[in-house]
Motif scaffolding. Structure first.
Motif, short mmCIF file in Angstrom:
data_model
loop_
_atom_site.label_atom_id
_atom_site.label_comp_id
_atom_site.label_asym_id
_atom_site.label_seq_id
_atom_site.Cartn_x
_atom_site.Cartn_y
_atom_site.Cartn_z
N PHE A 89 -2.82 29.01 24.74
CA PHE A 89 -1.52 28.65 25.33
C PHE A 89 -1.59 28.81 26.85
O PHE A 89 -1.19 27.92 27.61
N GLN A 90 -2.13 29.94 27.31
CA GLN A 90 -2.20 30.20 28.74
C GLN A 90 -3.17 29.25 29.45
O GLN A 90 -2.90 28.80 30.57
N ILE A 91 -4.30 28.93 28.79
CA ILE A 91 -5.23 27.97 29.37
C ILE A 91 -4.53 26.62 29.56
O ILE A 91 -4.68 25.96 30.59
N GLY A 92 -3.77 26.21 28.55
CA GLY A 92 -3.03 24.97 28.68
C GLY A 92 -2.05 25.01 29.84
O GLY A 92 -1.94 24.04 30.61
N LEU A 93 -1.34 26.12 29.99
CA LEU A 93 -0.41 26.27 31.10
C LEU A 93 -1.14 26.22 32.44
O LEU A 93 -0.65 25.63 33.41
N ASP A 94 -2.32 26.84 32.50
CA ASP A 94 -3.09 26.86 33.75
C ASP A 94 -3.54 25.47 34.17
O ASP A 94 -3.76 25.22 35.36
N HIS A 95 -3.66 24.56 33.20
CA HIS A 95 -4.11 23.19 33.48
C HIS A 95 -2.94 22.20 33.54
O HIS A 95 -3.16 21.00 33.69
N SER A 96 -1.71 22.70 33.43
CA SER A 96 -0.54 21.83 33.37
C SER A 96 0.42 22.11 34.51
O SER A 96 0.41 23.18 35.12
N THR A 97 1.26 21.12 34.75
CA THR A 97 2.38 21.28 35.68
C THR A 97 3.66 21.06 34.88
O THR A 97 3.93 19.93 34.44
N VAL A 98 4.43 22.14 34.67
CA VAL A 98 5.61 22.05 33.83
C VAL A 98 6.84 22.53 34.59
O VAL A 98 6.74 23.37 35.48
N GLU A 99 8.01 22.00 34.22
CA GLU A 99 9.26 22.37 34.88
C GLU A 99 9.87 23.65 34.34
O GLU A 99 10.25 24.54 35.12
N PRO A 100 10.03 23.81 33.01
CA PRO A 100 10.71 25.01 32.52
C PRO A 100 9.89 26.28 32.77
O PRO A 100 8.66 26.24 32.91
N VAL A 101 10.58 27.40 32.83
CA VAL A 101 9.92 28.70 32.84
C VAL A 101 9.41 28.96 31.43
O VAL A 101 10.17 28.86 30.46
N ILE A 102 8.13 29.30 31.29
CA ILE A 102 7.54 29.50 29.97
C ILE A 102 6.96 30.91 29.86
O ILE A 102 6.27 31.37 30.77
N HIS A 103 7.24 31.57 28.74
CA HIS A 103 6.78 32.93 28.50
C HIS A 103 5.92 32.95 27.24
O HIS A 103 6.44 32.96 26.13
N PRO A 104 4.58 32.98 27.35
CA PRO A 104 3.74 33.19 26.17
C PRO A 104 3.78 34.67 25.78
O PRO A 104 3.57 35.54 26.62
N VAL A 105 4.06 34.95 24.51
CA VAL A 105 4.20 36.33 24.04
C VAL A 105 3.25 36.55 22.87
O VAL A 105 3.35 35.86 21.86
N CYS A 106 2.34 37.51 23.00
CA CYS A 106 1.46 37.87 21.90
C CYS A 106 2.13 39.01 21.13
O CYS A 106 2.26 40.13 21.64
N GLY A 107 2.59 38.72 19.93
CA GLY A 107 3.29 39.74 19.17
C GLY A 107 3.64 39.27 17.78
O GLY A 107 3.55 38.08 17.45
N ASP A 108 4.03 40.23 16.96
CA ASP A 108 4.45 39.99 15.58
C ASP A 108 5.92 39.61 15.59
O ASP A 108 6.76 40.36 16.12
N LEU A 109 6.26 38.47 14.99
CA LEU A 109 7.66 38.04 15.00
C LEU A 109 8.57 39.01 14.25
O LEU A 109 9.79 38.98 14.42
#
Length: 239
Positions: free
Chosen positions: A78-98
């Protein structure tokens, strides 16, 4: 470090995929069915490589997106994708148990989505790949766990959207109601409009009164080609 490929959704958005964390048609169906508004605070549970948040960034552009995934490699992708993308919304990748979320704005989300494991624990053949087991079988969470976690995240009137196999429809409806989410919108998905559905999309609303809208079946194909609606869901005309 794992080997990965970058798949482009458009000129600004790239998704990092591996055999462990990839995506299929169901992600596009769920992202479109949920259709967040621009002012919404949204969360995707079990986000994997972040495909649903990336689809939203391409088309819907909600105000803020959280993506929760229990497997560290999925969040790395997910973070690699974000690093290679330009996106408008604020995005929070969270590693955790739902089932054990912390540090998130409980009771404030407008929309939660989940593409949960399709097979109940003990049903179907367990996949040899551990990441695929978690994604396909209820070894780490159940449909009720998903609904209860979504209920904690959602504000009053907020919505949970789920895709599942038709044989799990009763389980999903019962789990939603047990968690205080009233099923409001149901759509079956079939290869052709007159064939047996292989998936359903269901929306539950927190604090709502009973009333279920059953929508027309979504047909994936018209003859040998994708249907017009499916082409719009893939958003090819916007490329």
């Amino acid at each position: 470090m794992f080997e990965y490929q970058l798949e482009r959704l458009n000129q600004n958005i790239v998704v990092c995929v591996t055999p462990e964390h990839k995506f299929g048609t169901d992600a596009f169906l769920l992202a479109n069915f949920a259709s967040p508004r621009r002012k919404d605070l949204v969360c995707d549970l079990g986000t994997g490589c972040g495909i649903i948040p990336f689809i939203w960034c391409k088309r819907h552009k909600p105000k803020e997106i959280w993506g929760v995934e229990i497997q560290p490699q999925g969040i790395e992708q997910f973070q690699i994708g974000l690093d290679h993308s330009t996106v408008e919304p604020v995005i929070h990748p969270v590693c955790g148990d739902l089932k054990q979320l912390s540090g998130m704005p409980f009771g404030q989300f407008d929309l939660v989505t989940c593409n949960p494991p399709y097979f109940s624990n003990g049903a179907g053949f367990l996949s040899e790949m551990s990441a695929e087991q978690v994604a396909r079988h209820e070894t780490r969470c159940t449909i009720l766990d998903v609904c209860q976690s979504a209920a904690k995240l959602l504000k009053y009137g907020g919505k949970l959207c789920i895709c599942q196999r038709p044989e799990r429809l009763a389980d999903t409806i019962c789990s939603m109601r047990e968690a205080g989410l009233e099923p409001k919108r149901l759509r079956m998905v079939a290869k052709y409009p007159d064939s047996t559905p292989w998936l359903f999309l269901l929306e539950g609303k927190k604090g709502s009164k009973p009333f279920l809208q059953v929508m027309p079946t979504l047909g994936i194909y018209e003859g040998e080609e994708f249907s017009q609606e499916m082409q719009k869901i893939y958003d090819w005309e916007a490329e």
